[in-house]
Design an enzyme around this catalytic site. Structure first.
Site, PDB file in Angstrom:
ATOM      1  N   PRO A   5      56.633  34.376  42.207  1.00 21.86           N
ATOM      2  CG  PRO A   5      56.258  33.811  44.418  1.00 21.86           C
ATOM      3  CD  PRO A   5      55.617  34.479  43.249  1.00 21.86           C
ATOM      4  CD  GLU A   6      57.558  31.945  37.122  1.00 23.25           C
ATOM      5  OE1 GLU A   6      57.281  30.727  37.137  1.00 23.25           O
ATOM      6  OE2 GLU A   6      56.874  32.783  36.515  1.00 23.25           O
ATOM      7  CG  HIS A  92      50.457  42.159  53.510  1.00 19.54           C
ATOM      8  ND1 HIS A  92      49.160  42.269  53.046  1.00 19.54           N
ATOM      9  CD2 HIS A  92      51.019  43.372  53.349  1.00 19.54           C
ATOM     10  CE1 HIS A  92      48.964  43.505  52.618  1.00 19.54           C
ATOM     11  NE2 HIS A  92      50.061  44.196  52.799  1.00 19.54           N
ATOM     12  NE  ARG A 110      48.116  40.510  43.075  1.00 18.13           N
ATOM     13  CZ  ARG A 110      48.285  40.436  41.765  1.00 18.13           C
ATOM     14  NH1 ARG A 110      49.496  40.478  41.261  1.00 18.13           N
ATOM     15  NH2 ARG A 110      47.260  40.314  40.963  1.00 18.13           N
ATOM     16  NE  ARG A 154      49.361  21.068  23.675  1.00 23.63           N
ATOM     17  CZ  ARG A 154      49.452  21.589  24.898  1.00 23.63           C
ATOM     18  NH1 ARG A 154      50.158  20.982  25.817  1.00 23.63           N
ATOM     19  NH2 ARG A 154      48.828  22.701  25.197  1.00 23.63           N
TER      20      ARG A 154
END
Ligand code: ZN
Length: 274
Positions: A5-6, A92, A110, A154
């Site tokens: 999921p973003e 789950h 997970r 950077r």
């Protein structure tokens, strides 16, 4: 297998239940198998709390209670659903917040997801977890100027700098690849070598890519309105992501895949320049 999921999925998840859960009172809490971090409070101590607004910071959701709140994260495979009448939990389902208006359930095969209590968003474990997050992509302060200043000094590849989330949140692997394509920037470019105009193009591309995902996610959500769950995957028509060897939609050159920071990066070697 759904992908991670973003930010857009998390935001659409928030929108799917924030209005419905606000004003509810917690009647029970069920904790399943351990998640990434412990809850940080006695589950029963949440009973009787009233739920206020639900906000998002990066990929975290914050459920504000009348006292304290819960910081939630979907991890690698999690999803949150709010249902008026929840079925019995399955293998789950690892956290249920049962309220007078319905049950908010975290399903996470997970178990990299998290539900963590904190006295306030900027205190305790919540403060620790949110420290170091970059600016929100939809924040007005996220400009080319800001990006340019953040990247100064950077040397890391721009793709890695975006995915890291310390500069701007939300540009996960897929969205970083897509935004770099839209901005015409080679993902291997050293961050400090990007000019200010290219940073402006990139900031706009990051925002547009995420806005588009939110729109697509919004329509996905509307299609699922009758169901209790929200699909974790938005059907984006990617320009480069997952298209190794296929012709670039803009120039026809074959899309290339490389590995950066152990994750696949897709780009067009012709359209994207250092
Ligand atoms: Zn191309």
């Amino acid at each position: 297998m759904g992908r991670m999921p973003e930010l857009p999925e998390v935001e659409v998840t928030r929108q799917s239940f924030a209005g419905r859960i606000a004003g509810a009172t917690v009647t029970a809490v069920r904790v399943g198998k351990p998640l990434r971090w412990p809850l940080g409070c006695e589950p029963r101590s949440l009973v009787g709390r009233s739920v206020g607004p639900v906000s998002r910071r990066g990929k975290y959701l914050w459920l504000q209670f009348d006292q304290g709140g819960l910081l939630m994260h979907l991890g690698m495979s999690g999803s949150l659903a709010f249902a008026t009448h929840a079925a019995a939990p399955s293998a789950h389902d690892h956290f249920d917040l049962v309220t007078t208006r319905g049950t908010l359930r975290l399903t996470d095969p997970r178990r990299f997801g998290a539900v963590v209590w904190a006295p306030a968003l900027h205190e305790g474990m919540a403060a620790k977890l949110l420290a170091g997050l970059g600016i929100e992509p939809f924040d007005e302060a996220f400009t080319g100027e800001h990006l340019h200043a953040s990247l100064r000094g950077r040397k890391v590849a721009i793709k890695s700098a975006l995915v890291g989330g310390g500069i701007v949140v939300g540009a996960g692997n897929i969205y970083a690849c897509e935004a770099l394509f839209a901005a015409g920037i080679d993902p291997r470019t050293a961050s400090n070598r990007l000019s200010r105009p290219r940073c402006t193009a990139l900031a706009a591309a990051v925002r547009h890519t995420l806005e588009h995902a939110l729109t697509v996610g919004g329509s996905t959500l509307r299609n699922f309105r009758d169901a209790d769950g929200v699909s974790g995957e938005f059907q984006l028509q990617a320009d480069v992501y997952g298209r190794e060897g296929l012709p670039c939609r803009r120039c026809g050159t074959r899309v290339r895949r490389i590995v950066q920071g152990q994750r696949s990066t897709y780009y067009c070697p012709h359209c994207q320049r250092r």
